[in-house]
Design a protein around this motif. Structure first.
Motif, PDB file in Angstrom:
ATOM      1  N   MET A   1      -9.963   5.669   1.777  1.00  0.00           N
ATOM      2  CA  MET A   1      -9.943   5.992   3.201  1.00  0.00           C
ATOM      3  C   MET A   1      -8.501   6.244   3.638  1.00  0.00           C
ATOM      4  N   GLU A  39      -3.109   8.212  -0.475  1.00  0.00           N
ATOM      5  CA  GLU A  39      -3.175   9.054  -1.671  1.00  0.00           C
ATOM      6  C   GLU A  39      -1.828   9.085  -2.393  1.00  0.00           C
ATOM      7  N   ASP A  42      -1.213   5.755  -4.180  1.00  0.00           N
ATOM      8  CA  ASP A  42      -2.110   5.624  -5.328  1.00  0.00           C
ATOM      9  C   ASP A  42      -1.617   6.479  -6.500  1.00  0.00           C
ATOM     10  N   GLU A 267      -5.599  -2.243  11.871  1.00  0.00           N
ATOM     11  CA  GLU A 267      -6.770  -2.025  11.009  1.00  0.00           C
ATOM     12  C   GLU A 267      -7.783  -3.159  11.186  1.00  0.00           C
ATOM     13  N   TYR A 271     -11.606  -2.793  12.700  1.00  0.00           N
ATOM     14  CA  TYR A 271     -12.765  -3.208  11.898  1.00  0.00           C
ATOM     15  C   TYR A 271     -13.573  -4.283  12.632  1.00  0.00           C
ATOM     16  N   TYR A 348     -14.659  -5.826   2.019  1.00  0.00           N
ATOM     17  CA  TYR A 348     -14.049  -4.510   2.152  1.00  0.00           C
ATOM     18  C   TYR A 348     -12.515  -4.596   2.115  1.00  0.00           C
ATOM     19  N   THR A 351     -10.999  -4.159  -1.290  1.00  0.00           N
ATOM     20  CA  THR A 351     -11.162  -2.877  -1.967  1.00  0.00           C
ATOM     21  C   THR A 351     -10.099  -1.889  -1.515  1.00  0.00           C
ATOM     22  N   ALA A 352      -9.882  -0.871  -2.340  1.00  0.00           N
ATOM     23  CA  ALA A 352      -8.923   0.178  -2.002  1.00  0.00           C
ATOM     24  C   ALA A 352      -9.487   1.191  -1.021  1.00  0.00           C
ATOM     25  N   ASP A 353     -10.732   0.982  -0.566  1.00  0.00           N
ATOM     26  CA  ASP A 353     -11.308   1.862   0.441  1.00  0.00           C
ATOM     27  C   ASP A 353     -10.630   1.686   1.793  1.00  0.00           C
ATOM     28  N   PHE A 354      -9.999   0.542   1.993  1.00  0.00           N
ATOM     29  CA  PHE A 354      -9.265   0.247   3.229  1.00  0.00           C
ATOM     30  C   PHE A 354      -7.818  -0.094   2.852  1.00  0.00           C
TER      31      PHE A 354
END
Length: 390
Positions: A1, A39, A42, A267, A271, A348, A351-354
């Motif tokens: 994300m 991105e 990563d 963040e 959430y 969540y 995880t790397a989604d957030f």
């Protein structure tokens, strides 16, 4: 994300010019930095193009004299710009702080001739700097550094290895502390070394738990020859120059820490107010509300402390104790706030989604760089209780 765009902070800025400047920084952060942060980190991509944009926009030399391409901004304003950049991506905020640190020696201790020759390119000419003090065997005990500079006619020949160098291998210039005399602090001298000097090369970047987009590497000096015209300050003055730079650099790290913490809080709030459990947002539950309140309070306290220290610096008053306090408080707060943000997001958050897991990994290094927080406590205690009696 993708990272959430940095949320506006209610800032107290001294002038309309400063307000316009921070608006520019925030706009660049939202448009050019935050969307690519996740991105880029990563992939381990260093955003050199962003630093080029910052240079073109006059944002790489904010606290320095406009006569040489700087922004004539007080530290109070410069640090708030850093906070905005770090909230978007720490690799950028910390990179600007390190570049500012690398320019400090020349800007504060260089001769007029040296400043005229080098500062315009360093502050507004697209160059990027690095600061070389630490070594493999001398981190906290920086006065024991072993890199040597030996006089050879009108030149100096530098031999040794520097460690943990941000921008190592990609910097256009290095501010280097090397031993020119006997043991201890009084035998150290500062030099301005070009990044393309013969005999200068960097090792492979370190593999780190965070800040993967920011290269950190050992830099080797194998008989690097520099003219005496690139010596900064007097022989033996280098350690005093280094400490002076670190006092200001610690404020930069404090501001970056607050930026990361603010991003994590933003963040977590987004959430918690959007996530439904038991038929209502989880932000309605007292346990989480209190956690968010504590996070916000730590951020405001850290921001107030680094700005108070900056105002002392801007007034020409001693600020070493307050700089150490700000670095200590802000970076410890960033570690706590980012860890709590992961908790707010639950599974969540892990995880790397957030982005909160990345913020937590990045916050850790801020407790280490520019002097570990244990060193900050030693500095503060020395001011409060006097030197250690041993």
């Amino acid at each position: 994300m993708p990272d959430r765009a940095p949320q506006p902070v209610d800032r107290q800025l001294p002038t309309d010019e400063a307000r316009d400047l921070i608006s520019l920084v925030r706009d660049i952060a939202q448009r050019e930095i935050a969307p690519e942060a996740a991105e880029g980190e990563d992939a381990g991509h260093f955003p050199r193009e962003v630093f080029g944009l910052l240079s073109e926009s006059g944002l790489l030399g904010l606290p320095y004299d406009s006569e040489y391409g700087g922004g004539d901004q007080p530290y109070e304003v410069y640090l708030q710009a850093l906070e905005e950049l770090a909230a978007a991506r720490l690799t950028v905020g910390l990179g600007v702080s390190v570049h500012t640190l690398a320019c400090h020696a020349l800007a504060q201790y260089g001769t007029k001739e040296q400043q005229v020759e080098h500062l315009p390119a360093m502050l507004g000419g697209g160059l990027l700097g690095a600061y070389c003090l630490s070594e493999p065997s001398s981190g906290s005990d920086a006065a024991s550094l072993r890199t040597k500079a030996v006089r050879d006619g009108d030149d100096w020949v530098i031999t040794g290895t520097k460690a943990w160098i941000t921008h190592g291998g990609i910097a256009d210039f290095y501010t280097v502390m090397a031993r020119t005399g006997g043991e201890g602090a009084r035998g150290i001298t500062a030099f301005l070394v070009p990044g393309d000097a013969e005999g200068l090369h960097a090792a492979l970047p370190e593999k780190k738990m965070g800040m993967k987009g920011s290269p950190t590497a050992q830099v080797h000096f194998d008989g690097v020859r520099v003219s005496d015209e690139r010596r900064i300050g007097d022989e033996g003055q280098g350690f005093a120059i280094a400490l002076s730079a670190l006092d200001s650099g610690r404020l930069g790290i404090a501001a970056c820490a607050v930026g990361v913490a603010q991003a994590a809080l933003d963040e977590a709030v987004a959430y918690a107010t959007g996530r439904q459990q038991f038929g209502r947002p989880i932000a309605d539950f007292q346990g989480l509300r209190f956690m968010l309140a504590d996070m916000a309070t730590q951020i405001e306290a850290g921001r107030a402390l680094y700005l108070a220290a900056a105002r002392l610096r801007d007034a020409g008053r001693p600020f070493s104790k307050q700089a150490a306090m700000a670095k200590l408080l802000c970076t410890d707060a960033a570690m706590k706030v980012t860890t709590d943000a992961v908790q707010v997001l639950g599974g969540y958050g892990y995880t790397a989604d957030f982005p909160v897991e990345r913020y937590m990994r990045e916050a850790k290094v801020l407790q280490i760089v520019e002097g570990t927080n244990q060193i900050q406590r030693m500095v503060i205690a020395r001011h409060v209780a006097g030197p250690d009696s041993r």
